[in-house]
Design a protein around this motif. Structure first.
Motif, short mmCIF file in Angstrom:
data_model
loop_
_atom_site.label_atom_id
_atom_site.label_comp_id
_atom_site.label_asym_id
_atom_site.label_seq_id
_atom_site.Cartn_x
_atom_site.Cartn_y
_atom_site.Cartn_z
N HIS A 93 155.61 -5.11 -26.82
CA HIS A 93 154.77 -6.30 -26.75
C HIS A 93 153.55 -6.20 -27.64
CE1 HIS A 93 151.62 -8.87 -24.90
NE2 HIS A 93 152.60 -9.72 -24.87
N THR A 94 152.99 -5.02 -27.71
CA THR A 94 151.78 -4.81 -28.49
C THR A 94 152.03 -5.04 -29.98
OG1 THR A 94 151.02 -3.19 -26.88
CG2 THR A 94 150.01 -3.12 -29.05
N ALA A 95 153.07 -4.40 -30.49
CA ALA A 95 153.38 -4.54 -31.91
C ALA A 95 153.79 -5.98 -32.23
CB ALA A 95 154.50 -3.58 -32.29
N SER A 116 152.85 -8.67 -30.70
CA SER A 116 151.67 -9.53 -30.65
C SER A 116 150.84 -9.37 -31.92
CB SER A 116 150.79 -9.16 -29.46
OG SER A 116 151.50 -9.32 -28.27
N LEU A 117 150.73 -8.15 -32.38
CA LEU A 117 149.93 -7.91 -33.59
C LEU A 117 150.57 -8.62 -34.78
CD1 LEU A 117 147.58 -6.57 -34.97
CD2 LEU A 117 148.99 -4.53 -35.29
N ILE A 152 150.72 -13.38 -23.20
CA ILE A 152 149.92 -13.25 -21.98
C ILE A 152 149.12 -14.52 -21.74
CG2 ILE A 152 147.95 -12.06 -20.97
CD1 ILE A 152 148.86 -9.53 -22.27
N LEU A 188 147.93 -12.76 -16.60
CA LEU A 188 146.89 -11.75 -16.42
C LEU A 188 145.75 -12.39 -15.67
CD1 LEU A 188 145.59 -9.33 -19.13
CD2 LEU A 188 144.07 -10.39 -17.51
N SER A 194 141.93 -12.40 -14.34
CA SER A 194 140.60 -11.85 -14.54
C SER A 194 139.68 -12.40 -13.46
CB SER A 194 140.08 -12.24 -15.93
OG SER A 194 138.76 -11.79 -16.08
N HIS A 238 134.79 -12.10 -24.27
CA HIS A 238 135.27 -11.57 -25.54
C HIS A 238 136.39 -10.57 -25.35
CE1 HIS A 238 131.49 -13.28 -27.27
NE2 HIS A 238 132.36 -13.57 -28.22
N ARG A 239 136.28 -9.77 -24.32
CA ARG A 239 137.34 -8.82 -24.02
C ARG A 239 138.65 -9.56 -23.74
NH1 ARG A 239 133.99 -4.63 -21.83
NH2 ARG A 239 133.31 -6.17 -20.31
N LEU A 240 138.52 -10.68 -23.07
CA LEU A 240 139.73 -11.46 -22.76
C LEU A 240 140.35 -12.02 -24.03
CD1 LEU A 240 138.58 -13.42 -19.60
CD2 LEU A 240 140.02 -11.39 -19.73
N ALA A 296 140.09 -10.88 -26.96
CA ALA A 296 140.61 -9.79 -27.78
C ALA A 296 142.06 -9.46 -27.42
CB ALA A 296 139.74 -8.54 -27.60
N LEU A 297 142.50 -9.98 -26.29
CA LEU A 297 143.90 -9.79 -25.87
C LEU A 297 144.82 -10.77 -26.58
CD1 LEU A 297 143.50 -7.55 -24.01
CD2 LEU A 297 143.50 -9.11 -22.08
N ARG A 298 144.22 -11.69 -27.33
CA ARG A 298 144.99 -12.73 -28.03
C ARG A 298 145.92 -13.48 -27.09
NH1 ARG A 298 146.83 -10.79 -33.83
NH2 ARG A 298 145.07 -9.51 -34.44
#
Lengths: 342, 342
Positions: free
Chosen positions: A50-52, A54-55, A62, A93, A95, A109-111, A113-115
Motif C-alpha cells: 500500500h505504501t509504495a 500510494s507513493l 485511506i 482511519l 483520528s 498536517h500529520r493527517l 501527510a497520509l495522502r
DNA sequence: CTGAAAGCGCTTACAG
DNA sequence: CTGAAAGCGCTTACAG
C-alpha cells in the motif's frame, strides 16, 4: 513478497503484474498473461504494498474520519454507516482527540501527510478548516452553516426540534430550559438557537442559562444539573431539553437522587436515541438522530466529489454529476421519539 | 512541498533536511545547518510525506486497532486509552467489521500492506491469527488463553466473577442462568466457563441454555430473553448474568414489558459498567471492565515489544526489558459494582 | 499487447 | 560534518 517476484514466477514484467492486480487489463494485457499473473499472485499470496502504491499514485486508499470524541456511543453508528458505504476498496482511519477538543494544526498536517483518499470531518471548528491544506477531498458531518465551505451532510434539526416543541407545548409546558454541550460545535449552537427561536412560536418561554453545559457524559451532566436546577426551578422551568441522550442520562440520575420527579416536576428530553434510552428510567423522550445514515451520506458525498472531479478532468465539463449530487445532498431526517420522560 | 524545496531554501542537501526533521542530528549536523533547515521548514510549512517516509523506512507510524464491533460503547473507552498512551508520534487506524464478525484473510492482508508500526487486535479468533502474516508487532486484547501466541492484555475475570458469584450466593440465589454473546470470542467463553465452574463452588446450580445468546445490542438481547425466559423460569433460575451491560439493558426492558419484576423475581447483572448502567431502571449491578486501562495496557505491551526487539538487535541480549515487561503484563482489575438489579 | 525506464519523496549507508 | 547516490516497491507514460 514483491511484484518483481510475481513477475518472475509468471514470466512477465512487473508492469504487467501491476496492470493485472489493478484490473487495468482492458485492451492492454493478453488473456494468457492475465491468467499467468493471477495464478502467480495466488501461489505467492501477493498483496500490493500500500505504501509504495500510494507513493507512486500520489494518493492512498485511506479515508480519514476526524471525530472530536468517541465516548459518545453515537459515533459507533456513524462509523458503521461509513464502513458499510465505503466497502472494502478503502480503509477507514480514525483520528480522535477526545474530550471535545479539536485536532491541532500539527495533527491536521500529520493527517494530510497520509495522502488520504478523503477526509470526513465531524463537527469541525474554524481553526481546523483554516489549517487544512488543500488536497484531499473533504466532507463535513454535523456542521450546519458550513455548507458553503465544503460538501456537508447534516441532520434535519429544524423538523426534529419543531416536533419536540410542539409536543412540549401540547403537554402544557410554558417555560423550557436547555442543558448545552461544552463542545461548542455548530450542531449544538443550532440546537440552542432553534429551541430559543422556536419556543416563542410555540407560545413558550426559553429560560437561558448559557453556563449550563457539560461534556457529552452522564457524570458531567449530572454535576451541571445539580448546580443549575435551583435556578431553572425558580425560573419556573418544567421541561429541560438536553443536548444529547448522554446528557439526559446524567440529569435523570441526578434528578432521582435529588427527589425531582420526572416527568411530574420536570420533563427531560435528549437527542440521539441511543440504545439505552428506551431502558433508562423513566424511558427517555428524545429526538432521534440516525448516525448510520449520516455516515452513509458522508461517504456518498465523498464519492460524488471524486466522480465529479474525475469527469471534470476527463471531459472538462463544469457541472458533472458530482456537483449535482452535492447540491442535492438531502438532510438526514430527525424524528421525535416520545417515551415517558416528557 | 518536498524536502528538496526545503533543502534548496536552506542551502543544504535533502539528506541533511531528513536528518534534521527526524531529530537525528547528534554529531551529524552542525548547529548552523540545523537552524537553517528548521527555519526553512517553518517558512514553507513543510511536513514529511508519510507515504514516502514509510516506504523508505520499511515501516509506517500507523498503529491499527482491529475491533469486531463499535456499536458497543465499551470500545470508545478502549480507544481513548490507546490514543492517550500512543501519544502524537503514532496514528491510530481503526479497522472494524461490525456485527461481531471477524476480519477476513483479505482484510488482514490489506491491513498488513499498510506496514503498520503495530497491530492491536481485540478478541481475535483462530482464523485471524492463522492468516496473519508475520511482520508487524502484535498485541492481543481481551483474548484469554492466547497468551502463548502473542503478548496479550486481559481483564482479571476470575476475580470479578468470583465476586459476582459470592454476591449472588449471599443474596440467596441457588440457580443462575447466563445470557451469552453471539460473538464467540475467548472472553465470553471464559465468562461462561468461570460462571459454570464457579457456581458449584458457591453452592449454586448453573442452568445451561447454550442457545441463549445475542449480539451485543439491547434489542437482540431483549428478543433472546423473551424466548428463553420461560425455560429459565421453569428451571428455577432467579439470577441471570448477562454477557455485557448492553445485553442486560435489553433484558431489563423486556422484563419490564413482560411484568417480570427485577430484582424481585429475577436478578440481572452485566459486564462493563457503561455510563448508562447507573441510570437504567433498576440501576444495574455489573462487573466493571475498565476499557481505558485495557487500551493503555495494550499500547504499553506494544512499546515493550518494540523496545525489546530494538535492544535485542542492538546488543544481542536474549532477554531484554521487552521480554521482561511482557512476562509481567498484569491483568486489568475487574471489580463488582453492586446496584439495584441484583 | 509488452517491457524498459523514469519517477513518486523520502532515508540511509557510504565516501569524503 | 556533508552530500551524492542507491534503494524502498510500486505506477505510468512511452516506444516498440
Amino acid at each position: 513478497m514483491t511484484a518483481a517476484e510475481v513477475a518472475e514466477l509468471a514470466g512477465t514484467s512487473v508492469a504487467t503484474v501491476s496492470l493485472v492486480v489493478n484490473g487495468k487489463t482492458a485492451g492492454r494485457v493478453s488473456q494468457a498473461n492475465i491468467e499467468r499473473v493471477l495464478s502467480a499472485v495466488r501461489e505467492l499470496g501477493y498483496v500490493v504494498d500500500h505504501t509504495a502504491s500510494s507513493l507512486a499514485k500520489g494518493t492512498s486508499n485511506i479515508v480519514i474520519l476526524v471525530a472530536p470524541d468517541l465516548s459518545n456511543p453515537f459515533y459507533g453508528r456513524v462509523i458503521s454507516g461509513i464502513k458499510a458505504e465505503l466497502g472494502s476498496e478503502y480503509q477507514l482511519l480514525l483520528s480522535v482527540t477526545g474530550e471535545g477538543r479539536n485536532p491541532s494544526a500539527a495533527d491536521v498536517h500529520r493527517l494530510v501527510a497520509l495522502r488520504p483518499a478523503g477526509l470526513l470531518v465531524e463537527a469541525p471548528d474554524d481553526a481546523f478548516l483554516r489549517d487544512l491544506p488543500a488536497g484531499a477531498p473533504l466532507v463535513l458531518l454535523d456542521a450546519p452553516g458550513r455548507e458553503t465551505q465544503a460538501p456537508t451532510v447534516n441532520f434535519d434539526l429544524t423538523s426534529g426540534i419543531s416536533a419536540l416543541l410542539t409536543h412540549l407545548a401540547a403537554r402544557g409546558h410554558t417555560r423550557i430550559g436547555y442543558l448545552d454541550s461544552l463542545t461548542r460545535t455548530e450542531t449544538f449552537e443550532l440546537r440552542r438557537t432553534l429551541l430559543e427561536r422556536g419556543a416563542a412560536a410555540h407560545g413558550m418561554d426559553y429560560v437561558a442559562i448559557p453556563e449550563a453545559a457539560s461534556l457529552i457524559d452522564p457524570d458531567g451532566a449530572a454535576a451541571a444539573f445539580a448546580k443549575y436546577w435551583p435556578r431553572w426551578r425558580d425560573a419556573g422551568v418544567t421541561a429541560l431539553v438536553c443536548a444529547t441522550d448522554s446528557h439526559a442520562y446524567g440529569v435523570l440520575g441526578k434528578a432521582r437522587e435529588l427527589g425531582v420527579s420526572v416527568p411530574g416536576t420536570l420533563a427531560v428530553t435528549g437527542f440521539d436515541n441511543l440504545p439505552a434510552s428506551a431502558i433508562v428510567s423513566p424511558a427517555l423522550t428524545t429526538v432521534e438522530l440516525p448516525g448510520e445514515a449520516l455516515g452513509r451520506g458522508a461517504v456518498r458525498a465523498l464519492m460524488a466529489q471524486r466522480d465529479g472531479s474525475d469527469e471534470h478532468a476527463d471531459q472538462d465539463r463544469p457541472t458533472g454529476p458530482g456537483v449535482a449530487a452535492l447540491a442535492a445532498a438531502p438532510l438526514i431526517g430527525a424524528r421525535l421519539i416520545v417515551r415517558d420522560s416528557a
